[in-house]
Design an enzyme around this catalytic site. Structure first.
Site, PDB file in Angstrom:
ATOM      1  CG  HIS A  95      -1.909  -1.110   1.223  1.00  0.00           C
ATOM      2  ND1 HIS A  95      -3.235  -0.912   0.938  1.00  0.00           N
ATOM      3  CD2 HIS A  95      -1.766  -2.434   1.410  1.00  0.00           C
ATOM      4  CE1 HIS A  95      -3.868  -2.073   0.963  1.00  0.00           C
ATOM      5  NE2 HIS A  95      -3.000  -3.015   1.259  1.00  0.00           N
TER       6      HIS A  95
ATOM      7  CD  GLN B  70       9.464  -6.895  -6.956  1.00  0.00           C
ATOM      8  OE1 GLN B  70       9.695  -7.682  -6.048  1.00  0.00           O
ATOM      9  NE2 GLN B  70       8.261  -6.682  -7.442  1.00  0.00           N
TER      10      GLN B  70
ATOM     11  CG  HIS C 130       3.305 -12.654  -4.175  1.00  0.00           C
ATOM     12  ND1 HIS C 130       4.081 -11.697  -4.794  1.00  0.00           N
ATOM     13  CD2 HIS C 130       2.555 -11.969  -3.282  1.00  0.00           C
ATOM     14  CE1 HIS C 130       3.813 -10.508  -4.284  1.00  0.00           C
ATOM     15  NE2 HIS C 130       2.892 -10.635  -3.364  1.00  0.00           N
TER      16      HIS C 130
ATOM     17  CD1 TRP D 156      -2.703  -3.301  -8.674  1.00  0.00           C
ATOM     18  CD2 TRP D 156      -2.923  -5.131  -9.948  1.00  0.00           C
ATOM     19  NE1 TRP D 156      -3.134  -2.893  -9.923  1.00  0.00           N
ATOM     20  CE2 TRP D 156      -3.271  -4.007 -10.721  1.00  0.00           C
ATOM     21  CE3 TRP D 156      -2.978  -6.402 -10.539  1.00  0.00           C
ATOM     22  CZ2 TRP D 156      -3.682  -4.110 -12.057  1.00  0.00           C
ATOM     23  CZ3 TRP D 156      -3.382  -6.497 -11.878  1.00  0.00           C
ATOM     24  CH2 TRP D 156      -3.732  -5.370 -12.610  1.00  0.00           C
TER      25      TRP D 156
ATOM     26  CD  GLU E 284       6.717  -3.023  -8.373  1.00  0.00           C
ATOM     27  OE1 GLU E 284       6.410  -2.166  -7.528  1.00  0.00           O
ATOM     28  OE2 GLU E 284       7.249  -4.109  -8.074  1.00  0.00           O
TER      29      GLU E 284
ATOM     30  CG  ASP F  44      -4.813  -8.730  -4.783  1.00  0.00           C
ATOM     31  OD1 ASP F  44      -4.245  -9.260  -3.806  1.00  0.00           O
ATOM     32  OD2 ASP F  44      -4.312  -7.792  -5.430  1.00  0.00           O
ATOM     33  CD  GLN F  45      -0.863 -12.897  -3.009  1.00  0.00           C
ATOM     34  OE1 GLN F  45      -0.682 -14.114  -2.938  1.00  0.00           O
ATOM     35  NE2 GLN F  45      -0.574 -12.072  -2.009  1.00  0.00           N
TER      36      GLN F  45
END
Ligand code: UDX
Length: 434
Positions: free
Chosen positions: A26, A334, A349, A352, A357, A373-374
C-alpha cells in the site's frame, strides 16, 4: 512533526492528504501517487501509522522532501505489540480516526481532499466529519474492485467451491472459484481484513473520486463495464522508480546481475507478506538449484530459517560473490531488478504491485499466487494479458510483455491516459480552492 508552509503560493494551492494502510503493497502506490500529484504542483502530505513513518525514514528509501511534499505521521502508538493482522485492524479502527482528525486539524494549509483506502474505511468518515472532500485510491486491479463490489452488493452469485459454475461479471472473463479473490472463500483465515474491505464497499458513496492503480489500456473492458455503476479513474501504473522501502534493499545483488548473461536470470519473490511453508521453501530451493539457471531469490528474514540446510553454502564458489549461480537476498530493489537486462523472467506471487511492475518492465512471469487478489491477478496474467504461465512458454510471452511495457510507459508519460486523469483530478481540486 507538524507541517507548515509560509509561502503564499502554497496557501492558495490545493492540499491533498494521502493515507496509506500500513503495508509495503500500500505504501508504494500511495507514495508514488503522492509524488505524482506533487509533480502537478499540488501541496501534498503523505501519512500512515507512526511505525511506518519510523521504518520509512530509517530504510534507505527515497524520502527526500520536495518543497510541496511532506510527511506527517499519525500518533497512534499501540499500547502493546500487535501479534496478528486482526490486532492491527482493531488497533487502526480505534486509534486511527482520532489521530487522523487531529492530524487534519493541525495542518496550517487546510486540506482540500483526503485520499483514503478501502482498507481504512474510517478515513472517509473522518473526512466527512470535517467537511473535507474525499477520494479513494484502490491499490489492486479494477477487475478485483469490480469483483468485491458485485459481491458486496449481491449483484452476482460467486463460485465458492470447485463445483460452483464460474461467475460472469461485466467486462471480465468468467471467474471460477479458484480465480475469485480468496478472501471471499469460507476458508479465508483473514476474516477481519476481508470484512473491512467488503464493508468499505458500502461506504464508497462518501468518496467523490474513485482512483485506481491501473491503466485504461490494460483494463479497458473492466473499467468501461464498471462505469455504469461508478466511474473508476485509473491513475497508474504507479510503478515509478521512486522507492518507499520498509526494509533495506540488498544493493549488492545489482553487481551480481551485471555479471550475468542477458535475460538469463529468474527473479523470485513472494512480496512483503506471503510466508511459504518449510516444504514449499525446500521445493523452491531444490527446483531453483536443479534448473541449472541463475536465480535471484528474495527470502525475507522471517523465512531464512526455513531454507534447507546447506542450501546457501552450496551456492558459494571460489570466484566470490559474482561467480555464484544463485543469489539470495532479504529484500531487493525490485524495480531496478525487474528492469535489469540480465533478468529473463519473474517467478511471482502476483501481488498487484509486482504484477504492474512486471508489465511495466516488459517481463514474462511464472505465476505463483497464494491468496487474496493474487489468485485473480494470476488468472489475468496468464489468460488475459498473455504474459504468464504456470510453466514457461517464453518467446510469445516476451513479445506480449514488450507490448505492455510500451503501453504502461505511455499511460503515465506526459499527456498519457493516466497522466491526463491525474491532471484532471488536480484541476478539479483547484476549482474547489478559490
Ligand atoms: C499485498 C498484496 O499481495 C497485493 O496484491 C495488494 O495489492 C497489496 O498487499 P504484497 O504481497 O507485498 O502486497 O505484494 P505486492 O503488491 O507485489 O507489493 C510488494 C512491493 O514490494 C512491490 O512494490 C515490490 O516492488 C516491493 N518489493 C518486494 C521490493 O521492493 N523488494 C522485494 O524484495 C520484494
Amino acid at each position: 512533526s507538524s507541517s507548515s508552509s509560509s509561502s503564499a503560493a502554497a496557501a492558495t494551492s490545493p492540499h491533498v492528504l494521502l493515507i496509506a494502510f500500513p503495508g509495503q503493497g500500500h505504501v508504494n502506490p500511495v507514495l508514488r501517487l503522492a509524488r505524482r500529484l506533487a509533480a502537478k504542483g499540488l501541496l501534498v502530505t503523505f501519512t500512515s501509522t507512526s511505525d511506518i513513518g519510523a521504518r520509512l525514514l530509517s530504510s534507505s528509501s527515497d524520502v527526500s522532501p520536495l518543497p510541496n511534499f511532506r510527511f506527517d505521521f499519525l500518533s497512534d502508538q499501540p499500547s502493546g505489540p500487535l501479534a496478528a493482522l486482526d490486532d492491527l485492524m482493531r488497533h487502526l479502527a480505534s486509534a486511527g480516526p482520532p489521530s487522523l482528525a487531529a492530524l487534519l486539524r493541525r495542518q496550517t494549509v487546510p486540506v482540500t481532499c483526503v485520499v483514503g483506502s478501502p482498507f481504512l474505511p474510517w478515513a472517509l468518515d473522518v473526512a466527512e466529519g470535517l467537511g473535507i472532500p474525499a477520494a479513494v485510491l484502490w491499490v489492486q486491479s479494477c477487475a478485483v474492485f469490480s469483483a468485491y463490489y458485485h459481491y458486496h452488493h449481491r449483484l452476482a452469485a460467486f463460485p465458492l467451491s470447485d463445483s460452483d459454475p464460474p461467475v460472469s461479471l461485466p467486462g471480465l472473463p468468467p471467474l471460477s472459484a479458484a480465480d475469485v479473490p480468496s478472501f471471499l472463500h469460507p476458508s479465508n483465515p483473514y476474516k477481519l481484513l476481508a470484512d473491512t474491505i467488503l464493508a468499505s464497499f458500502g461506504n464508497l458513496g462518501k468518496a467523490r473520486w474513485l482512483l485506481a492503480n491501473s491503466f485504461n489500456e490494460l483494463e479497458h473492458d473492466a473499467i468501461a463495464a464498471f462505469s455504469s455503476l461508478r466511474p473508476l479513474t485509473p491513475v497508474g501504473p504507479l510503478t515509478d522508480p521512486f522507492r518507499g522501502d520498509l526494509l533495506t534493499p540488498a544493493d549488492d545483488c545489482m553487481s551480481w546481475l551485471d555479471a550475468q548473461e542477458r535475460q538469463s536470470v529468474a527473479y523470485v519473490s513472494v512480496g512483503s507478506v506471503v510466508v511459504l511453508t518449510a516444504d514449499e521453501m525446500a521445493e523452491m530451493a531444490w527446483g531453483l538449484r536443479d534448473s541449472g539457471r541463475p536465480f535471484l531469490w528474495v527470502v525475507r528474514q522471517e523465512s531464512r530459517g526455513l531454507l534447507p540446510e546447506d542450501f546457501l553454502e552450496g551456492l558459494t564458489t571460489t570466484e566470490g560473490d559474482v561467480g555464484r549461480r544463485g543469489f539470495v537476498v532479504g529484500w531487493s530493489p525490485q524495480d531496478r531488478v525487474l528492469s535489469h537486462p540480465a533478468v529473463g523472467c519473474f517467478l511471482t506471487h502476483c501481488g498487484w504491485n509486482s504484477t504492474l511492475e512486471a508489465l511495466s518492465a516488459g517481463l514474462p512471469v511464472i505465476a505463483f499466487p497464494q491468496w487474496g487478489d493474487q489468485v485473480t491477478n494470476a488468472k489475468f496474467l496468464v489468460d488475459v494479458y498473455g504474459v504468464g504461465v504456470r510453466r514457461p512458454e517464453a518467446e510469445g510471452m516476451r513479445a506480449r510483455a514488450a507490448k505492455w511495457k510500451e503501453a504502461a510507459a505511455a499511460a503515465v508519460a506526459e499527456g498519457g491516459s493516466s497522466d491526463r486523469n491525474i491532471q484532471n483530478f488536480a484541476d478539479e481540486l483547484r476549482s474547489i480552492v478559490v
